[in-house]
Enzyme design. Structure first.
Site, PDB file in Angstrom:
ATOM      1  N   GLY A 199    -100.160 -52.209   9.184  1.00  0.00           N
ATOM      2  CA  GLY A 199    -100.137 -53.298  10.156  1.00  0.00           C
ATOM      3  C   GLY A 199    -101.074 -53.113  11.331  1.00  0.00           C
ATOM      4  O   GLY A 199    -101.548 -54.081  11.909  1.00  0.00           O
ATOM      5  N   ASP A 200    -101.347 -51.860  11.694  1.00  0.00           N
ATOM      6  CA  ASP A 200    -102.283 -51.564  12.789  1.00  0.00           C
ATOM      7  C   ASP A 200    -102.971 -50.237  12.474  1.00  0.00           C
ATOM      8  O   ASP A 200    -102.863 -49.262  13.224  1.00  0.00           O
ATOM      9  CB  ASP A 200    -101.552 -51.504  14.127  1.00  0.00           C
ATOM     10  CG  ASP A 200    -102.513 -51.427  15.311  1.00  0.00           C
ATOM     11  OD1 ASP A 200    -103.705 -51.730  15.128  1.00  0.00           O
ATOM     12  OD2 ASP A 200    -102.068 -51.052  16.418  1.00  0.00           O
ATOM     13  N   PHE A 201    -103.709 -50.231  11.365  1.00  0.00           N
ATOM     14  CA  PHE A 201    -104.293 -49.002  10.846  1.00  0.00           C
ATOM     15  C   PHE A 201    -105.585 -48.668  11.593  1.00  0.00           C
ATOM     16  O   PHE A 201    -106.678 -48.665  11.033  1.00  0.00           O
ATOM     17  CB  PHE A 201    -104.555 -49.150   9.341  1.00  0.00           C
ATOM     18  CG  PHE A 201    -104.737 -47.842   8.610  1.00  0.00           C
ATOM     19  CD1 PHE A 201    -103.645 -47.063   8.281  1.00  0.00           C
ATOM     20  CD2 PHE A 201    -105.998 -47.404   8.246  1.00  0.00           C
ATOM     21  CE1 PHE A 201    -103.813 -45.861   7.598  1.00  0.00           C
ATOM     22  CE2 PHE A 201    -106.180 -46.217   7.558  1.00  0.00           C
ATOM     23  CZ  PHE A 201    -105.077 -45.430   7.236  1.00  0.00           C
TER      24      PHE A 201
END
Length: 273
Positions: A199-201
């Site tokens: 999701g927020d790599f």
């Protein structure tokens, strides 16, 4: 950065006794809140006591913390993530605390900043970890993070005046949230290739040790979504160091011809969060 006694008292005032006991005796320092509005503290253990991280948030941030707690517990059998020590939520005012273990390692961003020559090795490790994450069976994941849900959340953020246009990427400097929203819809329809995503790599959320990924943090947005949700974020992060690393990432991950439309869609979507 150490915190004041006033801040410490505010965070611990309504904290359950069991959690207060767990953090007693630790040295407190303010950490990076990441993508959430929650406050993050690194708790430095004394003697043999391990270091811990504590997240504390009120109202919307409390909900974000609850989301992260649920995802950490679900991801634990699949990936190295911080272990949840305790979670608590109070109703008046709505606030939450999440106590986690501190993971070993250095962020991928810090490694590249300190030694750009490590770029190829870091990218190969990131790609291997991303393949591992995306191989988790979708049918086993209870969390939806698809673009329809994210668009609805983005619309709520725009309507609530929560989008920080000053933080847009350089290519969208001077844009309004409404312009980003319109450009997003110009990328639709989107045919998703669903996997379990972080999701927020970003490089700040990946910890490395001895040449390999040691774990990931800030998983509050994890869930089933198109694989480009993760690819776009790390692709942008690598571009801040060397454009050649972007292409190496895609090749190491297994993509020969990147879907530029999906990359653009997910980069635009991230502007609204």
């Amino acid at each position: 950065m150490t915190i004041s006694k006033k801040t410490l008292a505010a965070v611990t005032a309504a904290m359950p006794a069991s959690m207060a006991a767990a953090v007693a005796g630790h040295g407190w320092a303010r950490g990076d809140g990441g993508a959430s509005d929650a406050a993050v503290y690194r708790l430095q253990g004394q003697g043999a006591a391990p270091d811990l991280y504590l997240k504390h948030g009120v109202e919307a941030a409390a909900a974000d913390i609850a989301d992260e707690m649920a995802r950490l517990r679900w991801l634990a059998p699949y990936l190295p993530v911080p272990a949840v020590r305790q979670f608590a939520r109070a109703a008046d005012p709505d606030q939450a605390w999440l106590l986690m273990t501190a993971m070993p390692g250095t962020t991928a961003s810090a490694l590249l900043e300190a030694n750009p020559a490590l770029g190829p090795a870091v990218v190969d490790a990131l790609a291997a970890f991303l393949r591992r994450l995306h191989a988790i069976p979708v049918r086993d994941c209870p969390f939806d993070a698809g673009h329809a849900l994210r668009l609805a959340q983005a619309r709520q953020r725009i309507d609530g005046g929560l989008v920080d246009a000053d933080d847009f990427d350089a290519e969208r400097a001077g844009w309004t949230a409404a312009q980003v929203w319109a450009a997003l819809h110009g990328c639709l329809p989107l045919a998703p290739d669903l996997v379990v995503t972080h999701g927020d790599f970003s490089l700040d959320n990946i910890l490395m040790r001895d040449g390999a990924v040691a774990g990931c943090i800030d998983v509050g947005r994890a869930g089933v979504a198109d694989r480009y949700q993760d690819l776009a974020i790390v692709w942008r992060s690598l571009g801040e160091f060397d454009a050649s690393l972007q292409q190496r990432l895609l090749r190491a991950y297994g993509i020969v011809d990147a879907d530029q439309g999906k990359l653009q869609f997910h980069l635009l979507l991230d502007e609204l969060f």
